[in-house]
Scaffold this motif. Structure first.
Motif, PDB file in Angstrom:
ATOM      1  N   ALA A  14       0.807  -1.225   0.000  1.00  0.00           N
ATOM      2  CA  ALA A  14       0.000   0.000   0.000  1.00  0.00           C
ATOM      3  C   ALA A  14       0.842   1.278   0.000  1.00  0.00           C
ATOM      4  O   ALA A  14       0.531   2.210  -0.729  1.00  0.00           O
ATOM      5  CB  ALA A  14      -0.979  -0.015   1.162  1.00  0.00           C
ATOM      6  N   PRO A  15       1.901   1.388   0.796  1.00  0.00           N
ATOM      7  CA  PRO A  15       2.689   2.626   0.743  1.00  0.00           C
ATOM      8  C   PRO A  15       3.307   2.882  -0.626  1.00  0.00           C
ATOM      9  O   PRO A  15       3.460   4.022  -1.028  1.00  0.00           O
ATOM     10  CB  PRO A  15       3.778   2.408   1.794  1.00  0.00           C
ATOM     11  CG  PRO A  15       3.234   1.387   2.720  1.00  0.00           C
ATOM     12  CD  PRO A  15       2.350   0.510   1.873  1.00  0.00           C
ATOM     13  N   LEU A  16       3.635   1.836  -1.356  1.00  0.00           N
ATOM     14  CA  LEU A  16       4.184   2.009  -2.693  1.00  0.00           C
ATOM     15  C   LEU A  16       3.130   2.522  -3.649  1.00  0.00           C
ATOM     16  O   LEU A  16       3.424   3.260  -4.586  1.00  0.00           O
ATOM     17  CB  LEU A  16       4.749   0.681  -3.213  1.00  0.00           C
ATOM     18  CG  LEU A  16       5.934   0.130  -2.446  1.00  0.00           C
ATOM     19  CD1 LEU A  16       6.311  -1.238  -2.989  1.00  0.00           C
ATOM     20  CD2 LEU A  16       7.103   1.075  -2.519  1.00  0.00           C
ATOM     21  N   ASN A 100       3.022  -6.684 -15.809  1.00  0.00           N
ATOM     22  CA  ASN A 100       3.514  -5.489 -15.127  1.00  0.00           C
ATOM     23  C   ASN A 100       5.038  -5.496 -15.028  1.00  0.00           C
ATOM     24  O   ASN A 100       5.684  -4.469 -15.238  1.00  0.00           O
ATOM     25  CB  ASN A 100       2.894  -5.379 -13.731  1.00  0.00           C
ATOM     26  CG  ASN A 100       1.430  -5.025 -13.774  1.00  0.00           C
ATOM     27  OD1 ASN A 100       0.896  -4.633 -14.808  1.00  0.00           O
ATOM     28  ND2 ASN A 100       0.764  -5.185 -12.656  1.00  0.00           N
ATOM     29  N   LEU A 101       5.607  -6.669 -14.708  1.00  0.00           N
ATOM     30  CA  LEU A 101       7.071  -6.769 -14.638  1.00  0.00           C
ATOM     31  C   LEU A 101       7.709  -6.475 -15.986  1.00  0.00           C
ATOM     32  O   LEU A 101       8.708  -5.759 -16.065  1.00  0.00           O
ATOM     33  CB  LEU A 101       7.485  -8.167 -14.176  1.00  0.00           C
ATOM     34  CG  LEU A 101       7.543  -8.397 -12.683  1.00  0.00           C
ATOM     35  CD1 LEU A 101       7.846  -9.853 -12.367  1.00  0.00           C
ATOM     36  CD2 LEU A 101       8.579  -7.500 -12.038  1.00  0.00           C
ATOM     37  N   ASP A 102       7.140  -7.032 -17.038  1.00  0.00           N
ATOM     38  CA  ASP A 102       7.683  -6.789 -18.378  1.00  0.00           C
ATOM     39  C   ASP A 102       7.656  -5.298 -18.706  1.00  0.00           C
ATOM     40  O   ASP A 102       8.614  -4.761 -19.264  1.00  0.00           O
ATOM     41  CB  ASP A 102       6.907  -7.587 -19.427  1.00  0.00           C
ATOM     42  CG  ASP A 102       7.140  -9.085 -19.317  1.00  0.00           C
ATOM     43  OD1 ASP A 102       8.116  -9.499 -18.650  1.00  0.00           O
ATOM     44  OD2 ASP A 102       6.344  -9.856 -19.893  1.00  0.00           O
ATOM     45  N   GLN A 129      11.093   0.932  -7.196  1.00  0.00           N
ATOM     46  CA  GLN A 129      10.355   0.419  -6.046  1.00  0.00           C
ATOM     47  C   GLN A 129       9.178  -0.442  -6.502  1.00  0.00           C
ATOM     48  O   GLN A 129       8.924  -1.511  -5.937  1.00  0.00           O
ATOM     49  CB  GLN A 129       9.846   1.563  -5.175  1.00  0.00           C
ATOM     50  CG  GLN A 129      10.922   2.251  -4.392  1.00  0.00           C
ATOM     51  CD  GLN A 129      10.380   3.447  -3.615  1.00  0.00           C
ATOM     52  OE1 GLN A 129       9.297   3.932  -3.875  1.00  0.00           O
ATOM     53  NE2 GLN A 129      11.158   3.908  -2.655  1.00  0.00           N
ATOM     54  N   GLN A 130       8.470   0.022  -7.505  1.00  0.00           N
ATOM     55  CA  GLN A 130       7.326  -0.739  -8.011  1.00  0.00           C
ATOM     56  C   GLN A 130       7.799  -2.067  -8.609  1.00  0.00           C
ATOM     57  O   GLN A 130       7.169  -3.100  -8.420  1.00  0.00           O
ATOM     58  CB  GLN A 130       6.572   0.079  -9.060  1.00  0.00           C
ATOM     59  CG  GLN A 130       5.247  -0.515  -9.453  1.00  0.00           C
ATOM     60  CD  GLN A 130       4.248  -0.542  -8.319  1.00  0.00           C
ATOM     61  OE1 GLN A 130       4.171   0.378  -7.526  1.00  0.00           O
ATOM     62  NE2 GLN A 130       3.479  -1.596  -8.232  1.00  0.00           N
ATOM     63  N   GLN A 131       8.916  -2.038  -9.321  1.00  0.00           N
ATOM     64  CA  GLN A 131       9.464  -3.263  -9.903  1.00  0.00           C
ATOM     65  C   GLN A 131       9.862  -4.247  -8.814  1.00  0.00           C
ATOM     66  O   GLN A 131       9.546  -5.440  -8.897  1.00  0.00           O
ATOM     67  CB  GLN A 131      10.667  -2.952 -10.797  1.00  0.00           C
ATOM     68  CG  GLN A 131      11.254  -4.188 -11.462  1.00  0.00           C
ATOM     69  CD  GLN A 131      12.415  -3.861 -12.385  1.00  0.00           C
ATOM     70  OE1 GLN A 131      12.542  -2.749 -12.870  1.00  0.00           O
ATOM     71  NE2 GLN A 131      13.263  -4.836 -12.619  1.00  0.00           N
ATOM     72  N   SER A 132      10.518  -3.782  -7.773  1.00  0.00           N
ATOM     73  CA  SER A 132      10.926  -4.659  -6.670  1.00  0.00           C
ATOM     74  C   SER A 132       9.720  -5.274  -5.972  1.00  0.00           C
ATOM     75  O   SER A 132       9.704  -6.470  -5.668  1.00  0.00           O
ATOM     76  CB  SER A 132      11.762  -3.884  -5.657  1.00  0.00           C
ATOM     77  OG  SER A 132      12.950  -3.433  -6.241  1.00  0.00           O
ATOM     78  N   ALA A 133       8.708  -4.469  -5.718  1.00  0.00           N
ATOM     79  CA  ALA A 133       7.503  -4.973  -5.056  1.00  0.00           C
ATOM     80  C   ALA A 133       6.789  -6.000  -5.934  1.00  0.00           C
ATOM     81  O   ALA A 133       6.324  -7.038  -5.445  1.00  0.00           O
ATOM     82  CB  ALA A 133       6.562  -3.820  -4.728  1.00  0.00           C
ATOM     83  N   TYR A 138       5.485 -11.658  -7.371  1.00  0.00           N
ATOM     84  CA  TYR A 138       5.545 -12.724  -8.368  1.00  0.00           C
ATOM     85  C   TYR A 138       6.237 -13.962  -7.799  1.00  0.00           C
ATOM     86  O   TYR A 138       5.763 -15.083  -7.981  1.00  0.00           O
ATOM     87  CB  TYR A 138       6.265 -12.234  -9.625  1.00  0.00           C
ATOM     88  CG  TYR A 138       6.158 -13.188 -10.787  1.00  0.00           C
ATOM     89  CD1 TYR A 138       4.998 -13.229 -11.554  1.00  0.00           C
ATOM     90  CD2 TYR A 138       7.193 -14.051 -11.116  1.00  0.00           C
ATOM     91  CE1 TYR A 138       4.875 -14.106 -12.624  1.00  0.00           C
ATOM     92  CE2 TYR A 138       7.083 -14.933 -12.180  1.00  0.00           C
ATOM     93  CZ  TYR A 138       5.932 -14.959 -12.923  1.00  0.00           C
ATOM     94  OH  TYR A 138       5.798 -15.835 -13.969  1.00  0.00           O
ATOM     95  N   LYS A 139       7.333 -13.765  -7.088  1.00  0.00           N
ATOM     96  CA  LYS A 139       8.037 -14.899  -6.475  1.00  0.00           C
ATOM     97  C   LYS A 139       7.188 -15.591  -5.426  1.00  0.00           C
ATOM     98  O   LYS A 139       7.210 -16.802  -5.283  1.00  0.00           O
ATOM     99  CB  LYS A 139       9.354 -14.435  -5.857  1.00  0.00           C
ATOM    100  CG  LYS A 139      10.413 -14.106  -6.866  1.00  0.00           C
ATOM    101  CD  LYS A 139      11.666 -13.583  -6.205  1.00  0.00           C
ATOM    102  CE  LYS A 139      12.689 -13.141  -7.246  1.00  0.00           C
ATOM    103  NZ  LYS A 139      13.848 -12.520  -6.623  1.00  0.00           N
TER     104      LYS A 139
END
Length: 145
Positions: A14-16, A100-102, A129-133, A138-139
């Motif tokens: 949520a904070p992201l 989204n990751l792509d 940050q969005q990519q890391s989250a 995904y993992k």
């Protein structure tokens, strides 16, 4: 148990989702978006980002007789209720996370919905940050992906 894990992951993300961004125009007329404030003395606007990734192209406007119910365009109306953790829903979720990751890993712009329906470009640290989250989700939820 799975619902609890999904709910926890969404609360942690949520904070992201509600990140603060700044928009300003420089002397040459270039519009800038950043998660850091512009140089001192620059006139700017604060923009609250939603964190969702919007398509680069918008859907064609529907006829004026449309009542505004999103179920009429083939999409279910948005719901604030959690989805059931079924194999079908999990597969859809994983497909959306992968897309989204792509988009986040690509060199192209990532556009998100901003205030008043305006679209904003996600850049810099906010994009990372969005990519890391998204990678973490995904993992966690798509181990076979």
């Amino acid at each position: 148990m799975r619902r609890l894990l999904i709910a926890t992951a969404l609360l942690l993300a949520a904070p992201l989702v509600a990140a603060q961004a700044y928009k300003w125009t420089d002397a040459s007329g270039t519009v800038h978006y950043s998660d850091a404030p512009p140089p001192q003395g620059t006139k700017y606007n604060k923009v609250t980002t939603s964190g969702s990734v919007e398509p680069l192209a918008t859907a064609a406007p529907s006829s004026s007789s449309d009542s505004g119910d999103s179920s009429s365009n083939g999409n279910p109306p948005p719901s604030n209720q959690p989805m059931a953790d079924t194999p079908e829903n999990r597969a859809k979720f994983c497909v959306a996370l992968k897309a989204n990751l792509d988009a986040l890993k690509s060199s192209g712009p990532v556009v998100i919905g901003g205030q008043n329906g305006q679209q904003q470009v996600l850049t810099g640290d906010a994009r990372q940050q969005q990519q890391s989250a998204t990678e973490a989700q995904y993992k966690q939820y798509c181990p076979n992906g």
